[in-house]
Write a protein that holds these residues in place. Sequence first.
Motif, PDB file in Angstrom:
ATOM      1  N   LEU A   5       0.853  -1.183   0.000  1.00 15.79           N
ATOM      2  CA  LEU A   5       0.000   0.000   0.000  1.00 15.79           C
ATOM      3  C   LEU A   5       0.892   1.236   0.000  1.00 15.79           C
ATOM      4  N   VAL A   6       0.745   2.090  -1.016  1.00 17.70           N
ATOM      5  CA  VAL A   6       1.594   3.277  -1.106  1.00 17.70           C
ATOM      6  C   VAL A   6       0.832   4.568  -0.828  1.00 17.70           C
ATOM      7  N   TYR A   7      -0.516   4.503  -0.898  1.00 19.80           N
ATOM      8  CA  TYR A   7      -1.284   5.722  -0.660  1.00 19.80           C
ATOM      9  C   TYR A   7      -2.723   5.369  -0.293  1.00 19.80           C
ATOM     10  N   THR A   8      -3.236   6.014   0.743  1.00 23.08           N
ATOM     11  CA  THR A   8      -4.636   5.837   1.126  1.00 23.08           C
ATOM     12  C   THR A   8      -5.378   7.120   0.783  1.00 23.08           C
ATOM     13  N   GLY A   9      -6.270   7.035  -0.191  1.00 22.59           N
ATOM     14  CA  GLY A   9      -7.012   8.204  -0.635  1.00 22.59           C
ATOM     15  C   GLY A   9      -8.426   8.235  -0.094  1.00 22.59           C
ATOM     16  N   LYS A  10      -9.159   9.306  -0.440  1.00 24.28           N
ATOM     17  CA  LYS A  10     -10.530   9.451   0.042  1.00 24.28           C
ATOM     18  C   LYS A  10     -11.456   8.431  -0.587  1.00 24.28           C
ATOM     19  N   THR A  11     -11.278   8.177  -1.870  1.00 19.10           N
ATOM     20  CA  THR A  11     -12.198   7.291  -2.578  1.00 19.10           C
ATOM     21  C   THR A  11     -11.537   6.043  -3.138  1.00 19.10           C
ATOM     22  N   LYS A  12     -10.204   5.929  -2.946  1.00 20.02           N
ATOM     23  CA  LYS A  12      -9.518   4.721  -3.420  1.00 20.02           C
ATOM     24  C   LYS A  12      -8.147   4.615  -2.754  1.00 20.02           C
ATOM     25  N   VAL A  14      -4.076   3.045  -3.257  1.00 21.60           N
ATOM     26  CA  VAL A  14      -3.120   2.790  -4.330  1.00 21.60           C
ATOM     27  C   VAL A  14      -2.079   1.785  -3.852  1.00 21.60           C
ATOM     28  N   TYR A  15      -1.866   0.746  -4.666  1.00 23.09           N
ATOM     29  CA  TYR A  15      -0.898  -0.298  -4.346  1.00 23.09           C
ATOM     30  C   TYR A  15       0.154  -0.383  -5.450  1.00 23.09           C
ATOM     31  N   ALA A  16       1.386  -0.731  -5.069  1.00 24.24           N
ATOM     32  CA  ALA A  16       2.463  -0.935  -6.035  1.00 24.24           C
ATOM     33  C   ALA A  16       2.432  -2.383  -6.509  1.00 24.24           C
ATOM     34  N   LEU A  17       2.592  -2.585  -7.807  1.00 20.97           N
ATOM     35  CA  LEU A  17       2.642  -3.925  -8.396  1.00 20.97           C
ATOM     36  C   LEU A  17       4.088  -4.307  -8.713  1.00 20.97           C
ATOM     37  N   ASP A  18       4.336  -5.584  -8.782  1.00 18.16           N
ATOM     38  CA  ASP A  18       5.688  -6.073  -9.059  1.00 18.16           C
ATOM     39  C   ASP A  18       6.179  -5.679 -10.446  1.00 18.16           C
ATOM     40  N   ASN A  19       5.259  -5.440 -11.386  1.00 15.88           N
ATOM     41  CA  ASN A  19       5.672  -5.114 -12.762  1.00 15.88           C
ATOM     42  C   ASN A  19       5.989  -3.639 -12.965  1.00 15.88           C
ATOM     43  N   GLY A  20       5.937  -2.853 -11.871  1.00 15.24           N
ATOM     44  CA  GLY A  20       6.262  -1.433 -11.963  1.00 15.24           C
ATOM     45  C   GLY A  20       5.054  -0.537 -12.143  1.00 15.24           C
ATOM     46  N   ASN A  21       3.896  -1.140 -12.403  1.00 10.57           N
ATOM     47  CA  ASN A  21       2.666  -0.357 -12.508  1.00 10.57           C
ATOM     48  C   ASN A  21       2.011  -0.228 -11.135  1.00 10.57           C
ATOM     49  N   TYR A  22       0.848   0.384 -11.099  1.00  7.57           N
ATOM     50  CA  TYR A  22       0.128   0.560  -9.835  1.00  7.57           C
ATOM     51  C   TYR A  22      -1.299   0.046  -9.958  1.00  7.57           C
ATOM     52  N   LEU A  23      -1.882  -0.255  -8.826  1.00  5.11           N
ATOM     53  CA  LEU A  23      -3.246  -0.754  -8.778  1.00  5.11           C
ATOM     54  C   LEU A  23      -4.089   0.180  -7.921  1.00  5.11           C
ATOM     55  N   LEU A  24      -5.207   0.637  -8.474  1.00  2.00           N
ATOM     56  CA  LEU A  24      -6.149   1.474  -7.732  1.00  2.00           C
ATOM     57  C   LEU A  24      -7.289   0.591  -7.247  1.00  2.00           C
ATOM     58  N   LYS A  25      -7.536   0.605  -5.942  1.00  2.32           N
ATOM     59  CA  LYS A  25      -8.637  -0.146  -5.347  1.00  2.32           C
ATOM     60  C   LYS A  25      -9.738   0.844  -4.983  1.00  2.32           C
ATOM     61  N   PHE A  26     -10.865   0.757  -5.697  1.00  2.68           N
ATOM     62  CA  PHE A  26     -11.958   1.707  -5.504  1.00  2.68           C
ATOM     63  C   PHE A  26     -12.738   1.390  -4.231  1.00  2.68           C
ATOM     64  N   LYS A  27     -13.124   2.463  -3.508  1.00  2.00           N
ATOM     65  CA  LYS A  27     -13.880   2.323  -2.262  1.00  2.00           C
ATOM     66  C   LYS A  27     -15.284   2.904  -2.422  1.00  2.00           C
ATOM     67  N   ASP A  28     -16.115   2.701  -1.426  1.00  2.00           N
ATOM     68  CA  ASP A  28     -17.493   3.184  -1.474  1.00  2.00           C
ATOM     69  C   ASP A  28     -17.665   4.544  -0.790  1.00  2.00           C
ATOM     70  N   ASP A  29     -16.556   5.259  -0.602  1.00  2.00           N
ATOM     71  CA  ASP A  29     -16.607   6.565   0.058  1.00  2.00           C
ATOM     72  C   ASP A  29     -16.758   7.681  -0.971  1.00  2.00           C
ATOM     73  N   CYS A  30     -17.487   8.730  -0.591  1.00  2.00           N
ATOM     74  CA  CYS A  30     -17.707   9.895  -1.465  1.00  2.00           C
ATOM     75  C   CYS A  30     -17.358  11.169  -0.711  1.00  2.00           C
ATOM     76  N   THR A  31     -16.928  12.180  -1.460  1.00  2.00           N
ATOM     77  CA  THR A  31     -16.700  13.475  -0.828  1.00  2.00           C
ATOM     78  C   THR A  31     -18.032  14.174  -0.607  1.00  2.00           C
ATOM     79  N   GLY A  32     -18.098  14.945   0.472  1.00  2.00           N
ATOM     80  CA  GLY A  32     -19.333  15.663   0.788  1.00  2.00           C
ATOM     81  C   GLY A  32     -19.242  16.276   2.163  1.00  2.00           C
ATOM     82  N   LYS A  33     -20.388  16.734   2.645  1.00  2.00           N
ATOM     83  CA  LYS A  33     -20.433  17.374   3.956  1.00  2.00           C
ATOM     84  C   LYS A  33     -21.781  17.078   4.598  1.00  2.00           C
ATOM     85  N   ASP A  34     -21.741  16.699   5.867  1.00  2.00           N
ATOM     86  CA  ASP A  34     -22.958  16.422   6.640  1.00  2.00           C
ATOM     87  C   ASP A  34     -23.834  15.374   5.956  1.00  2.00           C
TER      88      ASP A  34
END
Length: 228
Positions: A5-12, A14-34
């Motif tokens: 795991l290289v980055y924890t974002g608001k909505t996804k 990010v993981y590093a892959l062995d082949n030098g690319n990256y993998l985005l894992k989408f989450k069920d979180d959305c930006t908003g207020k209240d």
Amino acid sequence: MYNKLVYTGKTKNVYALDNGNYLLKFKDDCTGKDGVFDPGENSVGLTIEGVGDVNLRMSIYFFEKINAAGIKTHYISADLNETTMEVLPAKAFGKGLEVICRYKAVGSFYRRYSDYVELGQDLPAYVETTFKNDEKGDPLVTKDGLVALGVMTAEQYDDVKEMTQKITAIVAEDLKAKGLELYDIKFEFGYDKDGNVMLIDEIASGNMRVYKQGEYIDPMTLSELFFA
């Protein structure tokens, strides 16, 4: 398959892959207020079950279309079962930059400039850039500011602006064909090892403000209408 795991974002995440690319894992979180969704907000405001899946589906659709149009993106492939997307390595501008293209004066744009525009007034594919910084409220920054701060070159900014307007037109055209009107949309860009600008992150209902016959369409409903 992925374990770094290289980055924890608001909505996804990010993981590093062995082949030098990256993998985005989408989450069920959305930006908003209240508990109310707002693509212009700078923090997670609610969780909507299944939104990660539909965001990925829409991202796949548009990334493939944008790639086919000859516009550079980081998209390689996706796995709907895992809600993941494999992407090319890309360096973010500064500590993160958001690029918004606006067709209508709504949201934070209207709140800032209501002395000068009417709510819902047409805008000419207006592009603005903001630094991703929750504590500072995602401050606006101009082209001159980005260049002076060493975040990007003037040429890179021009590429970002041109690509933003072209991509927004592609998205808006598809939405219009379904009786939907795009008011604004948020993108992220990065660059490769040679400095070439590319679209990164996602293109999803959670990053756009869309209306139908003057009524706002929430992200899940938008996705359902889009893929109906």
